[in-house]
Design an enzyme around this catalytic site. Structure first.
Site, short mmCIF file in Angstrom:
data_model
loop_
_atom_site.label_atom_id
_atom_site.label_comp_id
_atom_site.label_asym_id
_atom_site.label_seq_id
_atom_site.Cartn_x
_atom_site.Cartn_y
_atom_site.Cartn_z
N GLN A 22 0.80 -1.22 0.00
CA GLN A 22 0.00 0.00 0.00
C GLN A 22 0.83 1.28 0.00
OE1 GLN A 22 -2.62 -1.77 3.27
NE2 GLN A 22 -4.08 -0.51 2.17
N ARG A 79 3.87 -0.27 12.89
CA ARG A 79 3.57 -1.60 12.37
C ARG A 79 3.66 -1.55 10.85
NH1 ARG A 79 -1.86 -4.05 10.92
NH2 ARG A 79 -1.26 -6.19 10.43
N HIS A 123 0.87 -9.34 4.38
CA HIS A 123 -0.26 -8.42 4.25
C HIS A 123 -0.71 -8.48 2.78
CE1 HIS A 123 -2.19 -4.83 6.44
NE2 HIS A 123 -2.82 -4.89 5.27
N ASN A 167 -1.94 -10.94 8.15
CA ASN A 167 -2.90 -9.88 8.39
C ASN A 167 -4.24 -10.30 7.79
OD1 ASN A 167 -3.59 -6.94 9.03
ND2 ASN A 167 -4.21 -7.10 6.88
N GLU A 168 -5.25 -10.43 8.64
CA GLU A 168 -6.63 -10.61 8.19
C GLU A 168 -6.84 -11.76 7.20
OE1 GLU A 168 -8.14 -6.85 6.80
OE2 GLU A 168 -8.01 -5.94 8.78
N ASN A 294 -7.93 -5.98 14.21
CA ASN A 294 -8.21 -4.78 13.42
C ASN A 294 -9.70 -4.52 13.51
OD1 ASN A 294 -5.55 -5.02 12.71
ND2 ASN A 294 -5.94 -5.64 10.59
N TYR A 296 -12.87 -1.75 12.59
CA TYR A 296 -13.33 -0.55 11.90
C TYR A 296 -14.79 -0.23 12.20
CZ TYR A 296 -8.93 -0.54 9.48
OH TYR A 296 -7.59 -0.49 9.22
N GLU A 346 -5.03 -2.30 14.01
CA GLU A 346 -5.53 -1.31 13.06
C GLU A 346 -6.85 -0.75 13.58
OE1 GLU A 346 -6.03 -2.54 8.97
OE2 GLU A 346 -4.12 -3.62 8.99
N TRP A 392 -4.70 2.99 11.78
CA TRP A 392 -4.62 2.80 10.34
C TRP A 392 -5.14 4.06 9.70
CZ3 TRP A 392 -2.26 -0.72 7.39
CH2 TRP A 392 -2.40 -0.51 6.01
N GLU A 399 -5.61 1.97 -1.29
CA GLU A 399 -6.64 1.26 -0.52
C GLU A 399 -7.25 0.15 -1.38
OE1 GLU A 399 -7.39 0.85 2.57
OE2 GLU A 399 -9.13 -0.35 2.05
N TRP A 400 -6.39 -0.80 -1.79
CA TRP A 400 -6.82 -2.02 -2.45
C TRP A 400 -7.77 -1.73 -3.62
CZ3 TRP A 400 -3.05 -4.80 -0.94
CH2 TRP A 400 -2.59 -4.73 0.36
C1 FCB Z 1 -7.84 -3.46 6.55
C2 FCB Z 1 -6.50 -3.75 5.91
C3 FCB Z 1 -5.68 -2.52 5.63
C4 FCB Z 1 -6.55 -1.38 5.13
C5 FCB Z 1 -7.72 -1.17 6.07
C6 FCB Z 1 -8.60 -0.01 5.68
O1 FCB Z 1 -8.72 -4.50 6.25
O2 FCB Z 1 -5.74 -4.60 6.72
O3 FCB Z 1 -4.68 -2.87 4.71
O4 FCB Z 1 -6.95 -1.62 3.85
O5 FCB Z 1 -8.49 -2.33 6.13
#
Ligand code: FCB
Length: 444
Positions: A22, A79, A123, A167-168, A294, A296, A346, A392, A399-400
């Site tokens: 990223q 991180r 990641h 990661n995730e 993580n 959100y 995150e 984060w 952003e992917w």
């Molecule tokens: C998480 C990801 C990170 C970023 C955030 C917004 O799922 O680990 O890379 O994209 O969301």
């Protein structure tokens, strides 16, 4: 009235997070080979703004200035992740000295500035050559990961505060292999569950190998989680919420802490359930030194399309701002699982930030962070052992599937010039960290 019990533990760590793909850019520099995200970005329609990670924040070429910036912002911890295809371009065999050297410079530069490095190994940027061999659907790739983990740990393990394997994994398995909206863009439920099993297996195998090799750094994994709540009290909505909770939370937590996948999810999957070999679950259940979470938002699920109650605050991702969900999640996990120390690896929010002169005013982000930090404090007060918190993200970044259209950073990045502008939230966080270090109770 805040009492001393509402402060954070003395050694609580305050940091920010990024990931290699990223921010780094330099996609074909110094021997880096393509990862599955380089490939995926080139599929028409895969990324909303048709962008890619070729340059990103060009962190690879801004390393020293970025480290100086982190220091100015008062971060105690950082991180980051290593790019597998930068350090081992062929996914097997030879190591790329220039790639390894980059992370030496990053880690040493952090330490010189008094910032503690936290390493994540995976990641999402699998070397494309390994995808060509079936990627995570191929059990052999778990062995390749162990090899990668061993080399990273041998090289950096004495200088980082912890090593997270994945990661995730839910995102990799589900968005990457079932919905096909993330790399490698596969849409097959059976494959997705086999991938999730191999990710967990690779994690457990890596932990065993690293412990056997005497690696000192605490070892763990990072999961994305949040409460899943039924939209209504109806039987079917509650059943759906329970099932989705099984997919997101219990699938990973039961495997890691109890050594089995949840029976209700396995029954539902039927033929799509993964092939599990004898002994796999014991490997997956290898004790963790820490768990990264993580957080959100929460998810509201039900038979009707999800609607938010009027007045709900949403971020630029359309995600509900719901700090209570973080407290609820932590307390629930603490109740249901024998947890190791936790880190919020995150937490943060995207907003459509625009510079005005030398400044970027992002009051909503500072407010989001403040309220979620307060939610962590509530959980600690309730007895949950949380040891650190990472925003984060440090920078706006790739952003992917949303490309550069979503800005999560505390630091604004002007992609055309590479210029970095700390947003108001970065200064808020700097001052908050300073107050915490001085043991001042900060009203949250
Ligand atoms: C998480 C990801 C990170 C970023 C955030 C917004 O799922 O680990 O890379 O994209 O969301």
């Amino acid at each position: 009235m805040l009492t001393s019990t509402h402060t954070f533990p003395k050694d609580f760590v305050w940091g920010a997070a990024t990931s290699a793909f990223q921010i780094e850019g330099a996609a074909s520099t110094d021997g880096r080979a393509a990862s599955i995200w380089d490939t995926f970005c080139r599929q028409p329609g895969a990324i909303v703004d048709q962008s890619n990670g070729d340059v990103a924040c060009d962190h690879y070429h801004h390393l020293d200035a970025d480290l100086d910036l982190m220091q100015r912002l008062g971060l105690q911890a950082y991180r980051f992740s290593t790019s597998w295809s930068r350090v081992q371009p062929d996914g097997i065999g030879a190591w790329n000295p220039k790639g390894l050297d980059f992370y030496d410079r990053l880690i040493d530069g952090l330490l010189q500035r008094g910032i503690t490095p936290y390493l994540t190994l995976y990641h999402w940027d699998l070397p494309q050559v390994l995808q060509d061999q079936g990627g995570w659907a191929n059990r052999e790739v778990a062995l390749r990961f162990v090899d990668y983990a061993e080399t990273m740990a041998e090289r950096y393990g004495d200088r980082v505060a912890s090593i997270a394997t994945h990661n995730e994994p839910w995102i990799v398995a589900t968005l990457g292999h079932e919905h096909g909206i993330f790399a490698p863009g596969i849409k097959n439920r059976r494959t997705a569950f086999q991938v999730s099993h191999h990710l967990l297996l690779a994690h457990g195998m890596a932990l065993l190998a690293l412990r056997a090799a005497g690696v000192k750094a605490p070892l763990g994994i990072v999961l994305n989680q949040g409460p899943i709540v039924p939209a209504t009290d109806s039987e079917s909505d509650r059943a759906q919420a329970r099932f989705e909770d099984g997919l997101l939370i219990r699938w990973y937590m039961d495997a890691l802490f109890h050594g089995h996948y949840p029976a209700d999810v396995l029954a539902h999957l039927g033929d799509d359930a993964p092939q599990v070999q004898d002994g796999d679950m014991r490997v997956i259940r290898t004790p963790l030194d820490f768990l990264g979470l993580n957080y959100y938002t929460r998810s509201i699920v039900g038979s009707e399309p999800p609607t938010h109650p009027p007045g709900t605050e949403l971020t630029d991702m359309g995600w509900e701002v719901y700090p209570q969900g973080l407290t609820d999640l932590l307390v629930r996990l603490g109740r249901e699982y024998p947890l190791p120390p936790l880190y919020i690896t995150e937490n943060g929010a995207a907003y459509p930030d625009v510079p005005s002169g030398e400044h970027v005013h992002d009051p909503l982000r500072a407010d989001y962070l403040r309220r979620h930090i307060g939610a962590v404090r509530e959980a600690i007060t309730a007895g949950v052992d949380v040891r650190g918190y990472f925003v984060w993200s440090l920078f706006d970044n790739f952003e992917w599937a949303f490309g550069y259209s979503k800005r999560f950073g505390m630091v604004y990045v002007d992609y055309a010039s590479g210029q970095r502008i700390p947003k108001d939230s970065a200064f808020w966080y700097r001052d908050f960290i300073a107050a915490q270090s001085a043991r001042h109770v900060t009203p949250l």
